[in-house]
Design a protein around this motif. Sequence first.
Motif, PDB file in Angstrom:
ATOM      1  N   TYR A  63       1.922   4.974 -45.282  1.00  0.00           N
ATOM      2  CA  TYR A  63       1.726   4.179 -44.063  1.00  0.00           C
ATOM      3  C   TYR A  63       0.749   4.860 -43.123  1.00  0.00           C
ATOM      4  N   GLY A 123      -2.805   3.502 -44.495  1.00  0.00           N
ATOM      5  CA  GLY A 123      -2.770   2.372 -43.569  1.00  0.00           C
ATOM      6  C   GLY A 123      -3.702   2.591 -42.392  1.00  0.00           C
ATOM      7  N   SER A 162       3.774   1.047 -49.559  1.00  0.00           N
ATOM      8  CA  SER A 162       4.002   1.145 -48.124  1.00  0.00           C
ATOM      9  C   SER A 162       2.713   0.916 -47.353  1.00  0.00           C
ATOM     10  N   LEU A 194       2.947  -2.507 -45.550  1.00  0.00           N
ATOM     11  CA  LEU A 194       3.330  -2.169 -44.179  1.00  0.00           C
ATOM     12  C   LEU A 194       2.165  -1.613 -43.362  1.00  0.00           C
ATOM     13  N   GLY A 195       1.524  -0.550 -43.860  1.00  0.00           N
ATOM     14  CA  GLY A 195       0.512   0.134 -43.076  1.00  0.00           C
ATOM     15  C   GLY A 195      -0.660  -0.722 -42.635  1.00  0.00           C
ATOM     16  N   THR A 221       1.659   4.234 -34.286  1.00  0.00           N
ATOM     17  CA  THR A 221       1.603   4.834 -35.615  1.00  0.00           C
ATOM     18  C   THR A 221       1.862   6.333 -35.566  1.00  0.00           C
TER      19      THR A 221
END
Length: 531
Positions: A247, A251, A368, A372-373, A484
């Motif tokens: 992430y 990400g 992930s 998500l990221g 983040t």
Amino acid sequence: MTETTSESAFPNAQRLLWAGFMAILAAGVGFSLRGGVLGLWAVEFGFTMTELGAITGGGLTGFGIVIILSSLIADKVGYGRLMMLAFILHAVSALITLAAPAAFEAGGKAGAYNCLFWGMFIFAVANGLAEAVVNPLTATLFPKNKTHYLNILHAGWPAGLVIGGLASAFMAAQKNEAGDVIQQAVDWKIQMSLFLIPVIIYGGMLFGQKFPQSEAASAGTTLGEMIGTVFAPLMLFLLVIHAMVGYVELGTDSWIAKITGSIMESGAKGMALFVYTSTLMFALRFVAGPIVHRISPLGLLFVSSILGFIGLTLLSSAQGAVICVVAATVYACGKTFLWPTMLAVASERFPKGGAVAIGMLGGVGMLSAGLLGGPAIGFKQDYYASQELEAKDAQTFKRYQADNESRFMNFKTVGLDGAKVGVLSDNGKELARVNTLLEEEGKTDENQTMLTNWWKSASTHAEADKPLVESAGLYGGRMALKLTSYVPLVMAACYLALIIGFKATGGYKAVHLDEQPELPNEPEALGTGES
């Protein structure tokens, strides 16, 4: 270059290591080039930040799924066959991605979105197949120094980011001080095709080479035993941590050049900063071994997480280029060792896991990042930018809001239309240029006509709208980085818990199945059909 043959029982260890390096470099080049053309896609096809995040997410989700699935069959099918399939799919992904403009003409925004999403997805599948091979391969080639050589292998990633970033910078549009475009950007289709160069190189390096089996397979470990290691409490904890690594590293990398470019008021400076931090990562990954010998893999991971938190926090509030460079440097030092060192820890503590253990960890990290990221960071930008703009001037927000809602999980918001923001950024100059070309060719474009009609009305408010829209976009990026930054802070707490736990039981130590790996009786060769 680090000498490798003396530390391996395999005569072609050095060639296999650097071929794997080139395969990961190809993934990095493609990833970086995609980051450089996101803005061009937003303008050409009218994507929101969330839609762009979904496209970049597709380029990571497939990566994760395939690493997991192919790691289950890697020893059975053979490393050579998987690498050949990766080579073919890399070429297929390029064809589908380059078809986006034709799909846009035929099916509008949805057609372009599908081409780009699935092109990125297949590109990620190819990357996943390659990574499912090269990680356990490197761990097998160098069983006594896994952390060092896995970091060298994964230096290919930032090397690819540097090459792709430099290519994007040289091929980007050039503007004068007045903001007028004095040199058009090289067609994004040409830019995106460049990742095929390292693909061809790694294919040539691997053709005809003999591949060893993983440590676990050579020791006679069954697939069931390999899968069983995944459910060990420590391994499950490592999987959770690595999901956070994916992430925060990949990400964020999907967006970092765009956000820092906004902070420094120059997209070119944002890309230059991305190239600088990637170069720093490339160099640092070659010295992981000496660092680990001093503070252990878990100590390195703990320090890296703290630096990641500090770097992202500083970036979220950075004012000016100097502070932005300092913050990005701290963040780069933090993220450098996370991914490969996590793979090394899983391999060192669970050698019976073979390709499955490393593959599961890498797959979860990629999933992930993809699910998500990338999408979450894009959504956070949309959410906070639209909230900021609507609060400051509701009418301006209405002029630039997207037609459809942006969604992430159960959250939703209305973001800003990338095409409209792009027209505002250069006061409609690119829009006018494209209209002129269409007129000269006697063509019409429905999306272009709609955008032109919108601009006829919106242009009367452009002078007042522009600073508001730019400020809102910058605020959205800052908030995305700030939120983040809490992820590596949680990671640091997890690593500290592991350090304390291992210290209570005698300290962290690598587990070895055999003191010396045995050469397989019938090694396979890429392109020979042997297995």
